[in-house]
Scaffold this active site. Structure first.
Site, short mmCIF file in Angstrom:
data_model
loop_
_atom_site.label_atom_id
_atom_site.label_comp_id
_atom_site.label_asym_id
_atom_site.label_seq_id
_atom_site.Cartn_x
_atom_site.Cartn_y
_atom_site.Cartn_z
CG ASP A 97 -2.37 0.42 0.91
OD1 ASP A 97 -2.54 1.61 0.53
OD2 ASP A 97 -3.12 -0.10 1.37
CG ASP A 198 -4.61 5.62 1.11
OD1 ASP A 198 -5.77 4.76 0.85
OD2 ASP A 198 -4.54 6.70 1.66
CD GLU A 248 -8.91 4.45 -1.86
OE1 GLU A 248 -9.57 4.05 -0.94
OE2 GLU A 248 -7.96 5.29 -1.60
CG HIS A 321 -9.07 -1.65 4.29
ND1 HIS A 321 -8.78 -1.60 2.83
CD2 HIS A 321 -8.59 -0.54 4.43
CE1 HIS A 321 -8.38 -0.53 2.38
NE2 HIS A 321 -8.39 0.29 3.37
CG ASP A 322 -11.40 1.93 3.26
OD1 ASP A 322 -11.16 1.98 4.40
OD2 ASP A 322 -10.83 2.31 2.47
#
Ligand code: TEU
Ligand code: CA
Length: 546
Positions: A97, A198, A248, A321-322
């Site tokens: 990430d 991210d 993302e 995970h969100d």
């Protein structure tokens, strides 16, 4: 640029919640190593590892204080090197990430930057003077409240699009970009295979966000230098390695994605877009209690599938995970339908064009957690939203907000992975850092691996199908029965082959029209008996090849 991104299936690991090897209650890198054979058996090619860098514990690792150190609670750099070697020896690639829109306020750069207006690191972050004694402008943080925080040392404000402990880096400053590229090269030279980037759409800020003129809140993404920065990153770093990249963006449109994920290789391999997972968001916030809207959802997928075909590349995901758990959000997590609907949504997604991402536990049909009280939440987003919407503004009642958290909260995805029916789901021998879902007695890996009827086995099959039938990777997409409220059916066509996928997103029987009627060779199904060719049973899926 990476050559294998179109054929790959990715598995996402949230390390804190995956497997605890040393009994301190928190998942760790040794825990991941201990489960590589499980992932090999599933058949995935790539692991996307959520942040495992040193951080300040505010936002699940997205508040990094040292990009080149492993979080001590997750292990050491030796553990990381071992993970990389062990994964590679099984033919599994590791994607890290990359969180470079912001750093933790504990990062050495920020510690320097806040000291004085003439500190050499001042320009690493976005500092602005007050406007009429208040915040420079009305920009809002994605985690509630103003996006500006006053720092007493100099009386100026710094920008933070997320928590106030996550200060936004100033990408306008060339020195910041040089440092980021250097750090990226360091990881590639170590042998990692790529980055999931991210909020990459936010590195270049629209001018209004940067002005200290008291102006209103605007979109903080896709600033004027966005593509310039990504092309520079590509030139300086990515193009020198076989890099798997996914960016993302919570707000990217199909048209914008054509530029970010252009097949010419000048920027990124693909984007994570949010339209489908947010199709049922509330009016002004993400918070809602549903229900999902199948017709809307189908049209979103249709636009992305057709819009990017032959011109860019899609990523395919239901959860991460969100997001809430896939089966709870898009299927039905009532026990009578859980297994069937988990398989159905899996096939619906995996038979589309793009790179599929499986979030840990999705392959077991893990569900949302029955949260009843805000004290059970660990997530800064939910806690801040509670304080703002329930406590301060009284816009939501406590009951409604809890229902929203059960439906949409990020903590649903962060409960520990369910390995066994035993204590703490076999995740830890200690006290888990976050509550274990009580349904681990019924939903766990131990009971599913090797059971031909399990959700796990169905995911194995979908992955195998993708590797066997080029139409799944390359075929074009046609949506059938577009306005039907129960059925999601489509075809994929490639070199004379037609893949026909018909899914029932409801608890009732659903009629298929002539084009969607079952025909050809059955590749995957979630009922044993063939059934009527013109009728789908509750949550049924049929994948056939004609
Ligand atoms: O998420 C970015 C993002 O847009 C999310 O804040 C999203 O809108 C929200 O989680 C939906 O509820 C990334 C990470 O994936 C997330 O975990 C981080 O909290 C965030 O960036 C900040 O780094
Ligand atoms: Ca541990």
């Amino acid at each position: 640029m990476n050559k294998g991104f179109k054929d790959a299936v990715v598995y996402q690991i949230y390390p804190k919640s995956f497997m605890d090897a040393n009994g301190d209650g928190m998942g760790d890198l040794q825990g991941v190593i201990s489960r590589l054979d499980y992932l090999k058996e599933l058949g995935i090619d790539v692991i996307w590892l959520n942040p495992c860098y040193k951080n300040s514990g505010v936002d699940g690792g997205y508040d990094i204080s040292d990009y080149q150190a492993i979080a001590p609670e997750l292990g050491t750099m030796e553990d990381f090197d071992e993970l990389l070697a062990q994964a590679h020896s099984r033919g599994i690639r590791i994607v890290m990430d990359l969180v470079v829109n912001h750093t933790s306020t504990e990062h050495a750069w920020f510690v320097e930057s806040r000291k004085s207006k003439d500190n050499p690191k001042r320009g690493f972050y976005v500092w602005r003077p007050p406007f009429e004694g208040k915040e420079p402008n009305q920009e809002r943080s994605i985690f509630s409240g103003p996006a500006w925080e006053k720092d007493e040392a100099t009386g100026e404000y710094y920008l933070h699009m997320f928590a106030k402990e996550q200060a936004d880096l100033n990408w306008e400053n060339e020195a910041v970009r040089r440092e980021v590229y250097k750090m990226m090269r360091w990881w590639f030279d170590k042998g990692i295979d790529g980055f999931r980037m991210d909020v990459i759409d936010m590195i270049s800020k629209p001018a209004a966000v940067l002005r200290a003129d008291g102006g209103p809140h605007r979109s903080s993404a896709h600033g004027p230098r966005e593509h310039e920065f990504l092309r520079e990153m590509n030139r300086e770093v990515l193009s020198h390695y076989d890099a798997f990249t996914v960016g993302e963006s919570g707000s990217v449109s199909v048209t914008q994605a054509l530029e970010y994920a252009n097949l010419d290789g000048s920027e990124l391999n693909m984007m994570f877009q949010f339209e489908h997972v947010e199709h049922d968001a509330g009016k002004d916030t993400k918070w809602s209690t549903g229900p999902m809207d199948l017709v809307k959802l189908k049209h979103i997928f249709e636009r992305w599938q057709n819009g990017l075909h032959g011109r860019a590349w899609n990523s395919l995901y239901w959860d991460n995970h969100d997001q809430p758990r896939a089966v709870s959000h898009f299927g039905c997590d009532r026990e009578e339908y859980r297994v069937r609907s988990a398989k159905m949504i899996a096939a619906c997604l995996h038979m589309m064009e793009g790179t599929p991402y499986i979030y840990q536990g999705e392959e077991l049909g893990m569900t949302n957690y029955p949260f009843t009280d805000i004290s059970q939440s660990r997530d800064v987003e939910a806690i801040n939203a509670w304080n703002e919407l329930v406590v301060e503004q009284k816009k939501f009642t406590p009951e409604y907000m809890m229902a929203c958290i059960r439906y949409k909260g990020r903590d649903n995805a962060r409960t520990p992975m369910q390995w066994t029916a035993g204590e703490n789901a076999g995740f830890t021998t200690g006290t888990p850092w976050m509550c274990v879902n009580p349904n681990h007695t019924a939903i766990n890996a131990e009971s599913q691996v090797g059971d031909p009827d399990s959700v796990f086995s169905f995911y194995q099959k979908l992955i195998r199908l993708r590797k066997t039938h080029p139409v799944i990777v390359h075929g074009d997409f046609t949506l059938l029965m577009p306005e039907d409220r129960q059925v999601f059916a489509y075809t994929r066509q490639y070199e004379g082959k037609t893949l026909l996928v018909a899914c029932n997103f409801s608890c009732e029987d659903a009629a298929l029209d002539e084009l969607a009627e079952t025909r050809g060779e059955m590749l995957a199904a979630n009922y044993d008996e063939p059934g009527d060719k013109a009728l789908l049973r509750p949550w049924e899926v049929r994948v056939t090849l004609v």
